[in-house]
Design a protein around this motif. Structure first.
Motif, PDB file in Angstrom:
ATOM      1  N   CYS A  16       0.847  -1.196   0.000  1.00  0.00           N
ATOM      2  CA  CYS A  16       0.000   0.000   0.000  1.00  0.00           C
ATOM      3  C   CYS A  16       0.892   1.260   0.000  1.00  0.00           C
ATOM      4  N   CYS A  45       0.471   3.144   3.963  1.00  0.00           N
ATOM      5  CA  CYS A  45       1.132   2.556   5.145  1.00  0.00           C
ATOM      6  C   CYS A  45       2.435   1.846   4.752  1.00  0.00           C
ATOM      7  N   CYS A  65      -4.226  -0.269   0.592  1.00  0.00           N
ATOM      8  CA  CYS A  65      -4.680  -1.504   1.242  1.00  0.00           C
ATOM      9  C   CYS A  65      -6.106  -1.294   1.757  1.00  0.00           C
ATOM     10  N   CYS A  80      -6.217   1.081   5.000  1.00  0.00           N
ATOM     11  CA  CYS A  80      -6.003   2.512   4.728  1.00  0.00           C
ATOM     12  C   CYS A  80      -7.193   3.084   3.965  1.00  0.00           C
ATOM     13  N   ARG A 109      -1.306   1.648  14.804  1.00  0.00           N
ATOM     14  CA  ARG A 109      -1.540   0.339  14.178  1.00  0.00           C
ATOM     15  C   ARG A 109      -0.364  -0.582  14.511  1.00  0.00           C
TER      16      ARG A 109
HETATM   17 ZN   LIG Z   1      -2.228   0.767   3.860  1.00  0.00          ZN
END
Ligand SMILES: [Zn+2]
Length: 244
Positions: free
Chosen positions: A65, A68, A99, A102, A167
């Motif tokens: 992604c 992130c 992703c 996100c 996270r």
């Molecule tokens: Zn992500």
């Protein structure tokens, strides 16, 4: 996050996106636009699958992604949300890879300050101008901007929207990435002579999360073992820093 260079699209994909955008613009002018429907029908085409493949290739073998840089980038993401900015819905420069998590966290959020977006677009600028990394927790945080004497607003908003300081799995990924990069530098420091190109190649290969931009930035300079490389081998440091 990683600073990214957006490649040109192949001609057929580029023309297809231009055609769809022009159709969206016309429908919007006529007040007959259903952007969700437009995107849904386009998304199922072979051409958009090929656009997704170009975005995934930008993120290496693991197709991470772009926000992130940890989880798998599964879908095409509109940096400017298509519902609010249909004029950018099919613009290549507005398409990123994202992703599921996100995408869910961002939703339709797109904070602005005047005409400036307050989220980082990693294809448009160096994320490390706005972000900092904490090797102890693995979290990403906003960078302190010395000139403004305040935390970067763009960094703060990006961390807030994508919860990059909350996270655990993402933090663990960044910490493991930092450990790998540190191990490469330590093993280079143990040798009498450093082969600059070989060191850079090895670092680049180990850099799953784009952390080299931080390690060779101002904050990274003060953190071991990067600080040792900076002090003991300034030429190797300068080589890696320039090659990034
Ligand atoms: Zn992500």
């Amino acid at each position: 996050m990683r600073r990214l260079k957006r490649p040109d699209l192949p001609k057929s994909e580029r023309r297809y996106l231009e055609g769809r955008q022009s159709s969206v613009d016309t429908k919007q002018a006529l007040g007959a636009l259903d952007i969700e429907k437009e995107w849904k029908s386009a998304r199922q085409t072979k051409t958009l699958k090929s656009v997704l493949a170009v975005l995934q290739k930008m993120m290496g073998k693991r197709e991470r992604c772009m926000y992130c840089v940890d989880s798998h980038g599964a879908d095409i993401e509109h940096f400017r949300p298509k519902a609010r900015y249909p004029q950018h819905a099919f613009q290549w420069a507005n398409l990123l890879l994202c992703c599921t998590e996100c995408g869910r966290l961002k939703g339709s959020q797109f904070p602005m300050l005047g005409d400036q977006p307050l989220l980082i677009d990693p294809c448009a600028e160096d994320p490390w101008l706005h972000l900092d990394f904490d090797p102890d927790t693995g979290n990403l945080t906003a960078r302190f901007d010395i000139r403004a004497n305040d935390w970067s607003t763009k960094g703060s908003k990006t961390v807030e929207v994508f919860m990059l300081d909350q996270r655990e799995a993402v933090a663990a990924g960044y910490q493991a990435g930092f450990r790998r990069l540190s191990a490469v530098v330590r093993s280079a420091l143990a040798k009498d002579v450093i082969n600059e190109q070989a060191l850079f190649d090895e670092l680049n290969q180990a850099d799953d999360h784009g952390l080299l931009g931080w390690c060779f930035g101002r904050t990274g300079q003060t953190i071991a073992p990067f600080s040792d490389l900076f002090q003991r081998h300034p030429a190797a440091w300068a080589f890696c820093s320039k090659a990034l």
